[in-house]
Enzyme design. Structure first.
Site, PDB file in Angstrom:
ATOM      1  CB  THR A  25      -0.948  -0.104   1.279  1.00  0.00           C
ATOM      2  OG1 THR A  25      -0.328  -0.302   2.445  1.00  0.00           O
ATOM      3  CG2 THR A  25      -2.121  -1.189   0.435  1.00  0.00           C
ATOM      4  CB  VAL A  34       6.813   2.407   3.705  1.00  0.00           C
ATOM      5  CG1 VAL A  34       8.563   3.175   3.203  1.00  0.00           C
ATOM      6  CG2 VAL A  34       5.971   2.999   3.313  1.00  0.00           C
ATOM      7  CB  SER A  35       2.591   1.253   4.866  1.00  0.00           C
ATOM      8  OG  SER A  35       1.482   0.470   5.536  1.00  0.00           O
ATOM      9  CB  SER A  36       1.754  -4.334   3.205  1.00  0.00           C
ATOM     10  OG  SER A  36       2.029  -5.274   4.396  1.00  0.00           O
TER      11      SER A  36
END
Length: 330
Positions: free
Chosen positions: A86, A94-96
């Site tokens: 994401t 860095v984000s999921s």
């Protein structure tokens, strides 16, 4: 997040129930309370866009794409039992949003009951916090992330589905003492060591579940004559998450140079190599791994006690123990 998302409500519900049925068939969601949470919390509202691998690099799928076929692909992917990237920054993930079946396994392993409080380390999209809030109530849930863009987005997504848990911008390695104590702590990012600050914010008997060295460590917290300690074994489940950022040493990938390719690519060996990298070189780790019959993750564990922490094989006081990196939050 705008009213345009309403157009996916009916199709999203059908896709969500299909995802839950598939998860149940595979043995997940035995607890009716968690099954209800996954059936009722709309994942697509938490991933208005995400990235997939394309021929020229990451490609974005999003809910407002003018191409109806790509919007359909976006919605279908939102309810696939897969992790979704994401946020990518400078080419780095860095984000999921984690794989739903893995999320379900982690949540069920915590054995939560009504009235408990939980701290989530790593807010991500807010989806996991929404599942927790559905199960325990908004006031029982605190989620924290170092990145203000991530927490603002998570807060917005949560509000869109009617949940308002505490979303804190801060260093997850330091926890959130002002909201404690907690009955459960769950991390959605990989740790190099267990922050001592978490133990101080737990009630005796609390559980901590966190990704660690491509596995999931489940720790029980208890009081001893010398202070609070935590100890537990790894689950059988493999797990790959983005590293925790903040006041902890960075997660480093182990070196496999000089090892046979079949070994260097073996998931269980890489788990042990990551866990023991501060003590064993790759050939020493390989020798032990083969001598011990290629042990599964569940034979390994972690102990945090007396200001120290170490990983172990079979027995925390046995012959095979390895110190873990120092916790920099002290």
């Amino acid at each position: 997040m705008g009213p345009y998302l309403d157009q996916f409500s009916e199709a999203g519900a059908g896709a969500r129930w299909a995802m839950v049925r598939e998860m149940v068939v595979r043995g997940a969601l035995k607890d009716p309370a968690w099954r209800a949470a996954f059936e009722e919390v709309p994942r697509h509202l938490f991933v208005p866009y995400y990235f997939v691998t394309g021929t020229g690099g990451p490609q974005r799928l999003w809910c407002e794409d003018p191409d109806p076929a790509r919007r359909t692909r976006w919605l279908h992917g939102a309810y696939a039992d897969e992790a979704l990237a994401t946020r990518i920054r400078d080419g780095e993930l860095v984000s999921s949003s984690s794989q739903p079946s893995l999320m379900a396994r982690m949540l069920e392993e915590l054995e939560m009951t009504d009235g408990m409080t939980v701290l989530e380390i790593g807010a991500g999209t807010g989806y996991n916090a929404a599942l927790l809030a559905h199960r325990l109530g908004d006031d029982a849930v605190t989620t924290i992330d170092l990145d203000p863009e991530i927490t603002e987005s998570a807060r917005r997504h949560l509000a869109a589905v009617g949940h308002h848990p505490a979303v804190i911008t801060g260093d997850g390695a330091r926890g959130c003492p002002e909201r404690g104590p907690y009955d459960r702590i769950i991390a959605t990012c990989t740790l190099p060591s267990v922050p001592q600050a978490w133990l101080a914010q737990c009630r005796p008997g609390a559980r901590i579940l966190a990704p660690f060295a491509t596995g999931l460590i489940l720790l029980g917290v208890r009081e001893t004559p010398h202070g609070r300690c935590a100890e537990g074994r790894f689950l059988y489940t493999p797990a790959f998450f983005v590293p925790l950022r903040g006041a902890v040493p960075p997660v480093r990938h182990p070196h496999t140079a000089g090892l046979p390719r079949r070994v260097a690519e073996d998931e269980l060996f890489l788990f042990m190599l990551t866990l023991t990298r501060s003590t064993l070189d790759p050939r020493e780790a390989l020798s032990l791994w083969q001598r011990e019959g290629r042990p599964e993750r569940a034979r390994f564990g972690v102990t945090v006690r007396d200001g120290r922490q170490w990983a172990w094989l079979d027995d925390p006081e046995g012959p095979y123990t390895w110190p873990l990196p120092a916790d920099l939050t002290d």
